[in-house]
Scaffold this motif. Structure first.
Motif, PDB file in Angstrom:
ATOM      1  N   UNK A 189       2.462   7.264  -6.356  1.00  0.00           N
ATOM      2  CA  UNK A 189       1.564   7.930  -6.786  1.00  0.00           C
ATOM      3  C   UNK A 189       1.774   9.428  -6.343  1.00  0.00           C
ATOM      4  N   UNK A 190       2.200   9.540  -5.207  1.00  0.00           N
ATOM      5  CA  UNK A 190       2.824  10.899  -4.687  1.00  0.00           C
ATOM      6  C   UNK A 190       4.215  11.193  -5.681  1.00  0.00           C
ATOM      7  N   UNK A 191       4.653  10.215  -5.996  1.00  0.00           N
ATOM      8  CA  UNK A 191       5.892  10.494  -6.835  1.00  0.00           C
ATOM      9  C   UNK A 191       5.651  11.117  -8.224  1.00  0.00           C
ATOM     10  N   UNK A 192       4.372  10.725  -8.784  1.00  0.00           N
ATOM     11  CA  UNK A 192       3.873  11.446  -9.866  1.00  0.00           C
ATOM     12  C   UNK A 192       3.479  12.798  -9.732  1.00  0.00           C
ATOM     13  N   UNK A 217       1.002  -1.096  -0.035  1.00  0.00           N
ATOM     14  CA  UNK A 217       0.094  -0.127  -0.007  1.00  0.00           C
ATOM     15  C   UNK A 217       0.826   1.300  -0.209  1.00  0.00           C
ATOM     16  N   UNK A 218       2.053   1.219   0.726  1.00  0.00           N
ATOM     17  CA  UNK A 218       2.817   2.461   0.967  1.00  0.00           C
ATOM     18  C   UNK A 218       3.643   2.633  -0.480  1.00  0.00           C
ATOM     19  N   UNK A 268       0.358   1.568   9.307  1.00  0.00           N
ATOM     20  CA  UNK A 268      -1.007   2.064   8.992  1.00  0.00           C
ATOM     21  C   UNK A 268      -1.169   3.225   9.095  1.00  0.00           C
ATOM     22  N   UNK A 269      -0.791   3.948  10.096  1.00  0.00           N
ATOM     23  CA  UNK A 269      -0.932   5.397  10.262  1.00  0.00           C
ATOM     24  C   UNK A 269      -0.260   6.322   9.316  1.00  0.00           C
ATOM     25  N   UNK A 270       1.028   5.849   8.885  1.00  0.00           N
ATOM     26  CA  UNK A 270       1.590   6.495   7.976  1.00  0.00           C
ATOM     27  C   UNK A 270       0.918   6.372   6.408  1.00  0.00           C
ATOM     28  N   UNK A 319      -0.654   9.420   4.458  1.00  0.00           N
ATOM     29  CA  UNK A 319       0.017   9.772   3.021  1.00  0.00           C
ATOM     30  C   UNK A 319      -1.440   9.483   2.283  1.00  0.00           C
ATOM     31  N   UNK A 320      -2.459   8.967   2.284  1.00  0.00           N
ATOM     32  CA  UNK A 320      -3.645   8.623   1.500  1.00  0.00           C
ATOM     33  C   UNK A 320      -4.517  10.070   1.422  1.00  0.00           C
ATOM     34  N   UNK A 321      -4.664  10.428   2.693  1.00  0.00           N
ATOM     35  CA  UNK A 321      -5.268  11.911   2.744  1.00  0.00           C
ATOM     36  C   UNK A 321      -5.042  12.882   1.928  1.00  0.00           C
TER      37      UNK A 321
END
Lengths: 274, 164
Positions: free
Chosen positions: A218-221, A211-212, B156-158, B162-164
């Motif tokens: 995604x943040x990379x792009x 997931x990370x 999980x918290x990271x 990061x998803x938000x």
């Protein structure tokens, strides 16, 4: 038991030669005739003297060889008569041998002193028994009971019992640690539960890294490194304050800062530490 | 008891904070390197994704082991494994190529001699568990479970953040 004591002391005071013979007699057992004479005189003096002399020979032979052996003897036989006889014999040979008097005194006190003598005798034994010594005192009574019935007082049994106790203690600790493991009965099922929990945690780590990775790429792009950089920088003073100060100011500091997820972690640590 | 509890709290928090900072740093490093090789990874997206996932996973375990330090047997074993990962990997691959037959026979002998018990399964799961007796294994398992749970919550918290 007082009459024989008085009799013997008076007799020995009256007749110094027989007293010295009775004192020397336990150490060289082979020459029987002079001791026989002393015994006969005791028997003539008192009918209880024969029993007393027999116990005295038994105990003196044990004392001459090893402490462990005397412990085994005493654990095999019934303790009450033994203790009484040893006390009387100690009174008999009050001024004869300091070492013997000390040993009989320690033996007649209680089980704890017996454990101490056992520990001193087993000091040159294996390290397993030495490790088991830490947990020996609380279950001394238990060992004593077992020794009376089935004589399991050798070092292997003691070490094995201590090891089993340690393992069960750790299992209880693990049972508290793994959620949903308190209701499970049986060591095998508890171990199964622990294994499942570890595997699930490792799978979660795998899934979260996946997931990370997705989030990271995604943040990379979309965004650049600056998206994570201030947080990373914000994490370092947080670590420093966490090291130096107590947990409470750390929390306030994190509340003051804008890094919210770190605050979540700190709150989680408070919950988890309970 | 109360002072012990606060010490334990601070200790767990220290581990958590250290793990978080180390993991974020290595995450940043992974991103930088993937930025550098961005063109080549766009060609085979699946392989690059898998490699990056493995790198993040390894970074998470390494950060956890370094946060715990060399006091624990499992963290020592994990750090040793991670440090010599490339060497061990290469050696094992070479050995696998050379003596496939030997390995197979050895495995068969082990399987015949003893059925793996639950403690052996646990030994395989906990890093460095091969050289432990049961008491030490259970103790290390307890600490390892605690650290794994911490790791999962932090990751999980990271991820949520990061998803938000």
């Amino acid at each position: 038991m007082d009459p024989p004591l008085i009799n013997e002391t008076s007799f020995s005071a009256a007749n110094p030669s027989s007293y010295t013979l009775a004192e020397i007699w336990p150490f060289p057992p082979p020459p029987p005739p002079p001791t026989r004479s002393g015994l006969r005189m005791d028997n003539l003096a008192d009918p209880d003297g024969s029993l007393e002399e027999s116990t005295l020979t038994d105990q003196s032979s044990g004392n001459g060889t090893r402490i462990r052996k005397t412990r085994d003897f005493s654990s095999e036989k019934d303790d009450s008569t033994k203790i009484v006889s040893t006390t009387t014999s100690a009174n008999d040979l009050n001024d004869s041998n300091g070492k013997r008097r000390k040993i009989t005194g320690s033996r007649s006190v209680n089980d704890d002193s017996r454990a101490e003598t056992e520990a001193s005798s087993a000091a040159n034994n294996k390290s397993a028994e030495q490790s088991s010594k830490a947990s020996e005192p609380p279950k001394q009574d238990y060992i004593h009971v077992k020794a009376r019935r089935g004589q399991a007082t050798d070092s292997h049994s003691l070490a094995e019992r201590a090891r089993r106790e340690k393992i069960s203690e750790r299992m209880n600790m693990l049972q508290d640690l793994v959620p949903g493991c308190n209701k499970v009965i049986g060591k095998a099922l508890v171990l199964d539960e622990i294994i499942n929990y570890i595997q699930s945690l490792q799978c979660q780590v795998e899934f979260l890294s996946m997931k990370l990775e997705a989030v990271n790429s995604r943040m990379n792009t979309s965004t650049t490194i600056e998206g994570l950089h201030p947080k990373d920088l914000g994490a370092q003073p947080f670590v420093a304050t966490g090291m130096i100060f107590s947990p409470q100011p750390t929390r306030e500091y994190v509340q003051g800062s804008q890094s919210e997820w770190l605050h979540m972690q700190v709150g989680g640590s408070f919950e988890r530490a309970l | 008891m109360a002072s012990k509890h606060t010490i334990a709290t601070r200790h767990a928090q220290g581990i958590r904070a250290r793990f978080a900072s180390r993991f974020l740093r290595s995450l940043l490093r992974v991103r930088r390197s993937s930025n550098r090789f961005g063109g080549s990874q766009s060609n085979d997206e699946g392989i690059g994704k898998r490699i990056r996932t493995d790198r993040i996973k390894i970074a998470a375990y390494a950060a956890m082991a370094r946060a715990v330090g060399p006091r624990r047997t499992w963290s020592r074993a994990l750090l040793f494994k991670l440090r010599n990962r490339a060497r061990i990997h290469g050696v094992s691959r070479k050995r696998c190529l050379v003596s496939e037959k030997k390995r197979v026979t050895r495995n068969k002998v082990v399987a015949i001699s003893r059925e793996p018990s639950r403690a052996d399964t646990l030994r395989k799961l906990v890093p460095g568990g091969d050289s432990m007796d049961t008491c030490v294994l259970l103790e290390e398992t307890a600490h390892y479970i605690k650290c794994l749970a911490t790791q999962v919550t932090v990751m999980q918290s990271i991820a949520d953040r990061l998803l938000l």
